[in-house]
Design a protein around this motif. Sequence first.
Motif, PDB file in Angstrom:
ATOM      1  N   ASP A 228       0.845  -1.630  -0.032  1.00 52.90           N
ATOM      2  CA  ASP A 228      -0.082  -0.206  -0.093  1.00 52.90           C
ATOM      3  C   ASP A 228       0.838   1.053  -0.294  1.00 52.90           C
ATOM      4  OD1 ASP A 228      -1.978   1.761   0.406  1.00 52.90           O
ATOM      5  OD2 ASP A 228      -2.692   1.395   2.486  1.00 52.90           O
ATOM      6  N   ALA A 229       0.991   2.097  -0.841  1.00 44.57           N
ATOM      7  CA  ALA A 229       1.371   3.133  -1.309  1.00 44.57           C
ATOM      8  C   ALA A 229       1.393   4.138  -0.921  1.00 44.57           C
ATOM      9  CB  ALA A 229       2.394   3.636  -2.066  1.00 44.57           C
ATOM     10  N   GLY A 230      -0.009   4.007  -0.328  1.00 46.34           N
ATOM     11  CA  GLY A 230      -0.713   5.189  -0.318  1.00 46.34           C
ATOM     12  C   GLY A 230      -0.791   6.105   1.422  1.00 46.34           C
ATOM     13  N   LYS A 239      -5.836  10.956  11.922  1.00 50.38           N
ATOM     14  CA  LYS A 239      -4.245  10.033  11.789  1.00 50.38           C
ATOM     15  C   LYS A 239      -4.603   9.587  10.195  1.00 50.38           C
ATOM     16  CE  LYS A 239      -5.995   5.269  12.988  1.00 50.38           C
ATOM     17  NZ  LYS A 239      -6.025   4.768  12.682  1.00 50.38           N
ATOM     18  N   ASP A 240      -3.403   9.414   9.828  1.00 48.54           N
ATOM     19  CA  ASP A 240      -3.095   9.201   8.089  1.00 48.54           C
ATOM     20  C   ASP A 240      -3.323   7.470   8.271  1.00 48.54           C
ATOM     21  OD1 ASP A 240      -2.272  11.526   7.383  1.00 48.54           O
ATOM     22  OD2 ASP A 240      -0.513  11.250   8.273  1.00 48.54           O
ATOM     23  N   VAL A 241      -4.111   7.282   6.817  1.00 48.65           N
ATOM     24  CA  VAL A 241      -4.712   5.656   5.790  1.00 48.65           C
ATOM     25  C   VAL A 241      -3.835   5.647   4.967  1.00 48.65           C
ATOM     26  CG1 VAL A 241      -6.820   6.193   7.785  1.00 48.65           C
ATOM     27  CG2 VAL A 241      -6.867   6.739   5.218  1.00 48.65           C
ATOM     28  N   GLY A 242      -3.835   4.666   4.186  1.00 49.10           N
ATOM     29  CA  GLY A 242      -3.309   4.065   3.471  1.00 49.10           C
ATOM     30  C   GLY A 242      -4.595   4.064   1.984  1.00 49.10           C
ATOM     31  N   HIS A 245      -7.637  -0.948   3.103  1.00 48.54           N
ATOM     32  CA  HIS A 245      -9.034  -0.985   4.077  1.00 48.54           C
ATOM     33  C   HIS A 245      -7.855  -1.926   5.246  1.00 48.54           C
ATOM     34  CE1 HIS A 245     -11.976  -1.454   7.154  1.00 48.54           C
ATOM     35  NE2 HIS A 245     -12.234  -1.017   6.907  1.00 48.54           N
ATOM     36  N   TYR A 246      -7.133  -1.107   5.628  1.00 47.26           N
ATOM     37  CA  TYR A 246      -5.687  -2.216   6.471  1.00 47.26           C
ATOM     38  C   TYR A 246      -6.630  -3.881   7.272  1.00 47.26           C
ATOM     39  CZ  TYR A 246      -1.939  -3.927   8.841  1.00 47.26           C
ATOM     40  OH  TYR A 246      -1.163  -3.909   9.529  1.00 47.26           O
ATOM     41  N   PRO A 258       1.691  -1.761   6.658  1.00 49.49           N
ATOM     42  CA  PRO A 258       0.833  -0.743   7.394  1.00 49.49           C
ATOM     43  C   PRO A 258       1.191   0.009   6.399  1.00 49.49           C
ATOM     44  CG  PRO A 258       3.009  -1.668   8.795  1.00 49.49           C
ATOM     45  CD  PRO A 258       3.269  -2.228   7.375  1.00 49.49           C
ATOM     46  N   VAL A 259       0.076   0.817   6.297  1.00 45.82           N
ATOM     47  CA  VAL A 259       0.104   3.176   6.341  1.00 45.82           C
ATOM     48  C   VAL A 259       0.181   3.384   8.052  1.00 45.82           C
ATOM     49  CG1 VAL A 259      -0.716   4.801   5.216  1.00 45.82           C
ATOM     50  CG2 VAL A 259      -0.705   2.757   4.680  1.00 45.82           C
ATOM     51  N   PRO A 260       1.388   4.485   8.285  1.00 44.39           N
ATOM     52  CA  PRO A 260       2.606   4.418   8.549  1.00 44.39           C
ATOM     53  C   PRO A 260       3.180   3.507   8.465  1.00 44.39           C
ATOM     54  CG  PRO A 260       1.936   5.471  10.627  1.00 44.39           C
ATOM     55  CD  PRO A 260       0.624   4.728   9.866  1.00 44.39           C
ATOM     56  N   GLY A 261       4.497   3.193   8.824  1.00 49.20           N
ATOM     57  CA  GLY A 261       5.505   2.517   8.659  1.00 49.20           C
ATOM     58  C   GLY A 261       5.704   1.295   7.384  1.00 49.20           C
TER      59      GLY A 261
END
Length: 286
Positions: A228-230, A239-242, A245-246, A258-261
């Motif tokens: 997931d590059a998003g 918070k940021d998400v990708g 849908h994790y 994961p997003v982030p990281g």
Amino acid sequence: MPIILDGNQTSKAIRADVRREVDELFTRTGIRPCIAAILAGDNPASQKYVSMKERASAAAGIVSRTYPFPSTASQAEVEETLAALNADQSVHGILVQHPLPKGMNEPEVLAKLLPEKDVDGIAPISMGRLLAGMSAFHACTPAGMVELLHRYNLPIAGKHAVVVGRSVILGKPLALLLLQENATVTVCHSRTVDLASITRQADILCAAIGKPEFITGDMIKPGAVVLDAGYNRPEGASKDVGDVHYDSAFEVASAITPVPGGVGPMTIAMLLRNTLRSAQRASLEA
Ligand code: NAP
């Protein structure tokens, strides 16, 4: 439970290797790698990325210079600085921070960047060289995604990789890199019909869309590897998400970023490594 592809740890390991090689190069030749960033306009994400790059460069022993321009600057002014940096032998890498302000023709500016200093890998000539199977610096985010697959020993050859997104900096070069690694590659975009029927065929599913949590678990083949590059901040969210849908993807994937990281930290690691390689090459020519 899927393998979590940890971009923070992987990036840290790569940056430690870069630091060792930077010190070795300096001790042996007196050359310290240097990266110059052209930062035009006042895009907050660009400013954040360039200051992260400055900190990461310093930690890796790489000299970092930033050339800021107001959004009112002309393309000619930016190109004049670019020409000076092309000619400056103490500069090994040049980053033209994307996006340039409205009114500047980004491909035209990037076309003036010397390919041997295009450590960001997004100049037209670098893309063309990748397409032609010639050596070139590869665009950092896609290169970081492929590097993650390698570091976790996840096979690519023979796999069906589906890339959702076809931007010049991300989706297109990612598709080319996966093809170079002998994946069978499908590229999807906003005009793709019945996207889910294609994403469900992916052994390796790459999201490069820019739409928060757009790819859901039901669009993923059980056991797929999901990259997931998003990086999105939905309206009103804290918070940021990708682009994936994790939580629902986590239920079906065999490995996931994961997003982030995940993908994010890999970009700067690739940029620093490319800058080091450029300096090493220059040291052979000195
Ligand atoms: P972009 O230039 O906006 O491209 C988005 C792509 O997604 C386009 O090719 C678009 O198709 C496609 N798309 C849009 N809606 C779609 C839909 N409904 N179905 C299928 N495809 C669709 O974005 P980008 O610069 O590639 O960035 C993508 C994401 O990656 C963003 O979240 C960005 O923040 C993130 N990113 C992260 C890093 C990093 O982690 N270091 C670096 C760069 C970007 P069309 O071509 O048909 O319009």
